[in-house]
Scaffold this motif. Structure first.
Motif, PDB file in Angstrom:
ATOM      1  N   UNK A  37       0.808  -1.211   0.000  1.00  0.00           N
ATOM      2  CA  UNK A  37       0.000   0.000   0.000  1.00  0.00           C
ATOM      3  C   UNK A  37       0.850   1.275   0.000  1.00  0.00           C
ATOM      4  N   UNK A  38       2.167   1.143   0.181  1.00  0.00           N
ATOM      5  CA  UNK A  38       3.081   2.293   0.118  1.00  0.00           C
ATOM      6  C   UNK A  38       3.615   2.530  -1.293  1.00  0.00           C
ATOM      7  N   UNK A  39       3.153   1.766  -2.252  1.00  0.00           N
ATOM      8  CA  UNK A  39       3.787   1.719  -3.571  1.00  0.00           C
ATOM      9  C   UNK A  39       3.963   3.079  -4.241  1.00  0.00           C
ATOM     10  N   UNK A  40       3.033   3.990  -4.065  1.00  0.00           N
ATOM     11  CA  UNK A  40       3.107   5.280  -4.768  1.00  0.00           C
ATOM     12  C   UNK A  40       4.386   6.038  -4.432  1.00  0.00           C
ATOM     13  N   UNK A  41       4.820   5.959  -3.187  1.00  0.00           N
ATOM     14  CA  UNK A  41       6.030   6.682  -2.778  1.00  0.00           C
ATOM     15  C   UNK A  41       7.269   6.083  -3.442  1.00  0.00           C
ATOM     16  N   UNK A  42       7.292   4.753  -3.534  1.00  0.00           N
ATOM     17  CA  UNK A  42       8.440   4.086  -4.158  1.00  0.00           C
ATOM     18  C   UNK A  42       8.481   4.343  -5.665  1.00  0.00           C
ATOM     19  N   UNK A 242       0.940  11.643  -9.215  1.00  0.00           N
ATOM     20  CA  UNK A 242       1.222  11.068 -10.539  1.00  0.00           C
ATOM     21  C   UNK A 242       1.444   9.562 -10.429  1.00  0.00           C
ATOM     22  N   UNK A 243       2.211   9.157  -9.407  1.00  0.00           N
ATOM     23  CA  UNK A 243       2.473   7.731  -9.205  1.00  0.00           C
ATOM     24  C   UNK A 243       1.206   6.992  -8.797  1.00  0.00           C
ATOM     25  N   UNK A 244       0.382   7.610  -7.954  1.00  0.00           N
ATOM     26  CA  UNK A 244      -0.851   6.966  -7.493  1.00  0.00           C
ATOM     27  C   UNK A 244      -1.806   6.685  -8.649  1.00  0.00           C
ATOM     28  N   UNK A 245      -1.967   7.652  -9.527  1.00  0.00           N
ATOM     29  CA  UNK A 245      -2.837   7.481 -10.699  1.00  0.00           C
ATOM     30  C   UNK A 245      -2.330   6.341 -11.579  1.00  0.00           C
ATOM     31  N   UNK A 246      -1.018   6.256 -11.708  1.00  0.00           N
ATOM     32  CA  UNK A 246      -0.385   5.228 -12.543  1.00  0.00           C
ATOM     33  C   UNK A 246      -0.589   3.830 -11.947  1.00  0.00           C
ATOM     34  N   UNK A 247      -0.392   3.712 -10.635  1.00  0.00           N
ATOM     35  CA  UNK A 247      -0.520   2.414  -9.969  1.00  0.00           C
ATOM     36  C   UNK A 247      -1.953   1.910  -9.981  1.00  0.00           C
ATOM     37  N   UNK A 248      -2.901   2.830  -9.907  1.00  0.00           N
ATOM     38  CA  UNK A 248      -4.315   2.433  -9.936  1.00  0.00           C
ATOM     39  C   UNK A 248      -4.640   1.676 -11.220  1.00  0.00           C
ATOM     40  N   UNK A 249      -3.954   2.013 -12.282  1.00  0.00           N
ATOM     41  CA  UNK A 249      -4.181   1.354 -13.577  1.00  0.00           C
ATOM     42  C   UNK A 249      -3.312   0.110 -13.760  1.00  0.00           C
ATOM     43  N   UNK A 251      -0.973  -2.275 -11.164  1.00  0.00           N
ATOM     44  CA  UNK A 251      -0.351  -2.569  -9.872  1.00  0.00           C
ATOM     45  C   UNK A 251       1.029  -3.211 -10.012  1.00  0.00           C
ATOM     46  N   UNK A 252       1.319  -3.795 -11.178  1.00  0.00           N
ATOM     47  CA  UNK A 252       2.636  -4.395 -11.399  1.00  0.00           C
ATOM     48  C   UNK A 252       3.731  -3.336 -11.334  1.00  0.00           C
ATOM     49  N   UNK A 253       3.421  -2.144 -11.808  1.00  0.00           N
ATOM     50  CA  UNK A 253       4.368  -1.032 -11.729  1.00  0.00           C
ATOM     51  C   UNK A 253       4.681  -0.739 -10.273  1.00  0.00           C
ATOM     52  N   UNK A 254       3.632  -0.715  -9.448  1.00  0.00           N
ATOM     53  CA  UNK A 254       3.816  -0.454  -8.035  1.00  0.00           C
ATOM     54  C   UNK A 254       4.636  -1.522  -7.345  1.00  0.00           C
ATOM     55  N   UNK A 255       4.330  -2.778  -7.643  1.00  0.00           N
ATOM     56  CA  UNK A 255       5.022  -3.878  -6.967  1.00  0.00           C
ATOM     57  C   UNK A 255       6.488  -3.975  -7.380  1.00  0.00           C
ATOM     58  N   UNK A 256       6.801  -3.568  -8.590  1.00  0.00           N
ATOM     59  CA  UNK A 256       8.202  -3.577  -9.023  1.00  0.00           C
ATOM     60  C   UNK A 256       9.018  -2.644  -8.121  1.00  0.00           C
ATOM     61  N   UNK A 265       9.946  -8.665   1.340  1.00  0.00           N
ATOM     62  CA  UNK A 265       8.506  -8.747   1.590  1.00  0.00           C
ATOM     63  C   UNK A 265       7.884  -9.868   0.755  1.00  0.00           C
ATOM     64  N   UNK A 266       6.732 -10.335   1.193  1.00  0.00           N
ATOM     65  CA  UNK A 266       5.976 -11.368   0.471  1.00  0.00           C
ATOM     66  C   UNK A 266       5.257 -10.688  -0.690  1.00  0.00           C
ATOM     67  N   UNK A 267       5.769 -10.889  -1.890  1.00  0.00           N
ATOM     68  CA  UNK A 267       5.262 -10.140  -3.047  1.00  0.00           C
ATOM     69  C   UNK A 267       3.786 -10.407  -3.311  1.00  0.00           C
ATOM     70  N   UNK A 268       3.368 -11.664  -3.218  1.00  0.00           N
ATOM     71  CA  UNK A 268       1.962 -12.003  -3.494  1.00  0.00           C
ATOM     72  C   UNK A 268       1.033 -11.341  -2.484  1.00  0.00           C
TER      73      UNK A 268
END
Length: 341
Positions: A37-42, A242-249, A251-256, A265-268
């Motif tokens: 859930x922190x993906x947007x910052x990364x 900008x990152x949040x909008x991108x991840x919403x579409x 999620x693989x981008x976020x998880x990378x 972390x447990x990726x799944x």
């Protein structure tokens, strides 16, 4: 020729060093350990969105979404991801010191009571005669009495058992308690990790559905940063959005980026947590109306009143002390469309 080349190289390095020196360093604390859930910052950091705003954002793991507020107030951090309700608590006593939320992410609160379906707790009144396990000091536990008043419950008929957060799900599974006072985005995945099916075998009473219409976690900054470098605050918000909008579409981008930050972390599980944060905490009719990142002043005022009541605060802060929309991009840039993938 060699002298001229050397001089050019030195000049280039000096210019590069100057450009780097001009980047504003922002010390940023997460709300907890690394989570999906922190993906947007990364993503904003990895893809250079912060850099493009002239920011060098240094991200550290957190110690709790409430601790984000005290970390910023102590001066160790400039910004972070944390709980707006903790801002309200601190602003009531120290209005000149508490940070300000500048980009609301979790439009709905994660505070909930989880229970086995076999226990038969499907509505608030079913809690009477039951034993609930809660960690002392957490918002869900602290707000239980307000929840009870809002729903006409007799607290003398509810037994509260204090316990460490890591014991809640194990004791719930064993049947030692009937319900657990939890954060749904944490407890849901703790149950998964304990080989449970949180959808099939558990019920969830979410406080937001039963009279405690609170806001929750988002991007907050220090009052010092707002006063001394408002341009950096606007850039931080713009890049994160900008990152949040991108991840919403996607999620693989976020998880990378999550895995690049912390490959232990447990990726799944964390991908599911990322998706859960959208479906359960972010996407709502209000968010669709006003865009991600914003709040409604009347709802914020009511939410502040609930926290003041629940924590018996000495003062009722005004909404503008808690949240500022001054740094938000235009609504057209904050229209979030979530697609699970």
């Amino acid at each position: 020729m060699l002298k001229r080349l050397a001089a050019t190289l030195i000049a280039g390095l000096a210019f590069s060093g100057l450009a780097q020196a001009q980047d504003t360093t922002v010390k940023f604390t997460l709300g907890w350990k690394t989570q999906g859930s922190d993906a947007a910052f990364f993503v904003a950091k990895d893809k250079g969105y912060y850099k493009a705003e002239g920011l060098n954002v240094v991200i550290d793991q957190g110690e709790g979404s409430g601790a984000t507020v005290t970390r910023i107030m102590g001066g160790a951090y400039d910004a972070g991801f944390g709980d707006v309700n903790a801002i309200i608590q601190n602003a009531a006593a120290k209005p000149g010191e508490a940070p300000v939320m500048v980009y609301m992410i979790w439009n709905r609160p994660p505070f909930a009571i989880s229970s086995k379906k076999a226990t038969g707790i499907t509505k608030p009144k079913d809690l009477e005669g039951k034993t609930l396990g809660g960690a002392q000091g957490t918002p869900t536990t602290r707000l239980l009495e307000v929840f009870a008043r809002k729903n006409g419950l007799d607290m003398t008929k509810i037994k509260l058992s204090n316990m460490a957060p890591n014991l809640q799900e194990p004791l719930l599974i064993k049947g030692d308690i009937d319900g657990a006072l939890v954060f749904n985005i944490t407890s849901y995945f703790n149950l998964l990790l304990n080989r449970q099916d949180p959808d099939k075998d558990f019920n969830w009473l979410t406080f937001g559905d039963y009279g405690l219409d609170l806001y929750s976690n988002g991007l907050m900054v220090s009052q010092k940063m707002i006063k001394e470098n408002p341009k950096a605050v606007a850039g931080l918000v713009r890049a994160t959005n900008k990152a949040m909008i991108e991840i919403a579409k996607d999620q693989a981008v976020g998880m990378k980026s999550v895995m690049a930050f912390d490959n232990l972390v447990n990726e799944a599980i964390e991908k599911k947590r990322l998706q859960y944060s959208f479906t359960e905490l972010m996407v709502s009719p209000e968010m669709k109306e006003i865009g991600v990142g914003d709040t409604k002043d009347d709802r914020m005022a009511r939410a502040i009143g609930i926290i003041v009541e629940g924590y018996q605060l000495p003062r009722t802060p005004k909404p503008e002390e808690i949240f500022s929309r001054a740094f938000l991009p235009p609504k057209a840039e904050r229209e979030l469309v979530y697609t699970a993938n």
